[in-house]
Motif scaffolding. Sequence first.
Motif, mmCIF file in Angstrom:
data_model
loop_
_atom_site.group_PDB
_atom_site.id
_atom_site.type_symbol
_atom_site.label_atom_id
_atom_site.label_comp_id
_atom_site.label_asym_id
_atom_site.label_seq_id
_atom_site.Cartn_x
_atom_site.Cartn_y
_atom_site.Cartn_z
ATOM 1 N N ARG A 1 0.768 -1.246 0.075
ATOM 2 C CA ARG A 1 0.121 -0.058 0.025
ATOM 3 C C ARG A 1 0.814 1.279 -0.090
ATOM 4 O O ARG A 1 0.515 2.189 -0.806
ATOM 5 N N LEU A 2 1.882 1.125 0.625
ATOM 6 C CA LEU A 2 2.599 2.448 0.919
ATOM 7 C C LEU A 2 3.467 2.654 -0.419
ATOM 8 O O LEU A 2 3.716 4.061 -0.699
ATOM 9 N N THR A 3 3.941 1.752 -1.350
ATOM 10 C CA THR A 3 4.817 1.900 -2.256
ATOM 11 C C THR A 3 4.121 1.709 -3.615
ATOM 12 O O THR A 3 4.858 1.984 -4.762
ATOM 13 N N GLY A 4 2.870 1.118 -3.710
ATOM 14 C CA GLY A 4 2.404 0.625 -5.037
ATOM 15 C C GLY A 4 3.061 -0.372 -5.479
ATOM 16 O O GLY A 4 2.886 -1.009 -6.725
ATOM 17 N N GLY A 5 3.893 -1.257 -4.933
ATOM 18 C CA GLY A 5 4.458 -2.382 -5.252
ATOM 19 C C GLY A 5 3.634 -3.704 -5.141
ATOM 20 O O GLY A 5 2.766 -3.818 -4.247
ATOM 21 N N GLN A 6 4.172 -4.705 -5.524
ATOM 22 C CA GLN A 6 3.801 -5.968 -5.471
ATOM 23 C C GLN A 6 3.961 -6.771 -3.984
ATOM 24 O O GLN A 6 5.362 -6.786 -3.772
ATOM 25 N N PRO B 1 18.198 -3.635 -5.544
ATOM 26 C CA PRO B 1 18.432 -2.858 -6.583
ATOM 27 C C PRO B 1 17.290 -2.105 -6.939
ATOM 28 O O PRO B 1 17.465 -1.210 -7.715
ATOM 29 N N ASN B 2 16.089 -2.080 -6.236
ATOM 30 C CA ASN B 2 14.873 -1.339 -6.693
ATOM 31 C C ASN B 2 14.510 -0.122 -5.548
ATOM 32 O O ASN B 2 13.353 0.284 -5.628
ATOM 33 N N HIS B 3 15.392 -0.220 -4.837
ATOM 34 C CA HIS B 3 15.374 0.748 -3.559
ATOM 35 C C HIS B 3 14.776 2.077 -3.958
ATOM 36 O O HIS B 3 14.274 2.803 -3.250
ATOM 37 N N VAL B 4 15.120 2.535 -5.114
ATOM 38 C CA VAL B 4 15.010 3.955 -5.438
ATOM 39 C C VAL B 4 13.274 4.116 -5.355
ATOM 40 O O VAL B 4 12.681 5.351 -5.229
ATOM 41 N N ARG B 5 12.524 3.220 -5.601
ATOM 42 C CA ARG B 5 11.249 3.189 -5.626
ATOM 43 C C ARG B 5 10.712 3.342 -4.057
ATOM 44 O O ARG B 5 9.302 3.876 -3.934
ATOM 45 N N PHE B 6 11.382 3.018 -3.064
ATOM 46 C CA PHE B 6 10.735 3.064 -1.629
ATOM 47 C C PHE B 6 11.959 3.732 -0.817
ATOM 48 O O PHE B 6 12.313 3.007 0.157
ATOM 49 N N GLU B 7 12.615 4.712 -1.145
ATOM 50 C CA GLU B 7 13.914 5.260 -0.213
ATOM 51 C C GLU B 7 13.537 5.257 1.101
ATOM 52 O O GLU B 7 14.295 4.838 1.865
ATOM 53 N N LYS B 8 12.243 5.801 1.575
ATOM 54 C CA LYS B 8 12.219 6.156 3.114
ATOM 55 C C LYS B 8 12.220 4.549 3.775
ATOM 56 O O LYS B 8 12.476 4.649 4.911
ATOM 57 N N LEU B 9 11.834 3.549 3.039
ATOM 58 C CA LEU B 9 11.768 2.188 3.743
ATOM 59 C C LEU B 9 12.993 1.456 3.496
ATOM 60 O O LEU B 9 13.003 0.182 4.084
ATOM 61 N N VAL B 10 13.886 1.807 2.906
ATOM 62 C CA VAL B 10 15.068 0.941 2.686
ATOM 63 C C VAL B 10 15.783 0.448 3.809
ATOM 64 O O VAL B 10 16.509 -0.664 3.765
ATOM 65 N N GLY B 11 15.739 0.974 4.987
ATOM 66 C CA GLY B 11 16.506 0.720 5.969
ATOM 67 C C GLY B 11 15.462 -0.183 6.995
ATOM 68 O O GLY B 11 15.969 -0.529 8.189
#
Length: 210
Positions: A102-107, A151-161
Amino acid sequence: MAASAVRAAGDPVKPAEQLLFMADHLKTVRVPADLVYRFDKGGSLVPAGSEEVHVRLSRSSKGVSAVVSDAAGAAPFALEAPLQGNPVILYFLEKDIAEMGRLTGGQPRYFQKRIRLALAQGPAITPVTAELDGKPVPARQIVIQPYLDDPNHVRFEKLVGKRYTFVLSGRVPGQVLLLKSEVPGEAPDLARDFVHPLQTETLRYLGAKP
């Protein structure tokens, strides 16, 4: 979340996978039983809230089965006999994965795979002293950060850590004492500022009922 989903054929099961998904967490539980947990969330990413989560265990000729329910009054899922692992781990992770979607729009399957990969890499199982009813108890802790090298962290930078902590103890019915996810604060190093997290979600054992 089958632990073998991202492992090549013949690769050994890592101890962390064994402890979380294949161990007999329920062997000391007197069934029927209702294992009760409190789920708390807070921070700036999603609304704060608190609710009870129940894992209701029953026994038949086939073994132990379970129904997991929360404040919605519905059962997110039921697991049929024979059951050994505590399904509250799956409940917590599936809830987290859905929120990541929900937060990222990812699967959701993508985030599920990242968690599986992190566990398949063999994170340490650390002996710790935890607290149960105000008393210290021996426990084992697993900590993972599945998205640090994504490798796809640019789509959810706030959540990467984002960090996940699993604390299990043989002194607790069902063995799950604490499950926690934390999104670190917006410090220069996003992977480390857990003093002021953007988001926390915690599932903590409260007790067991007949």
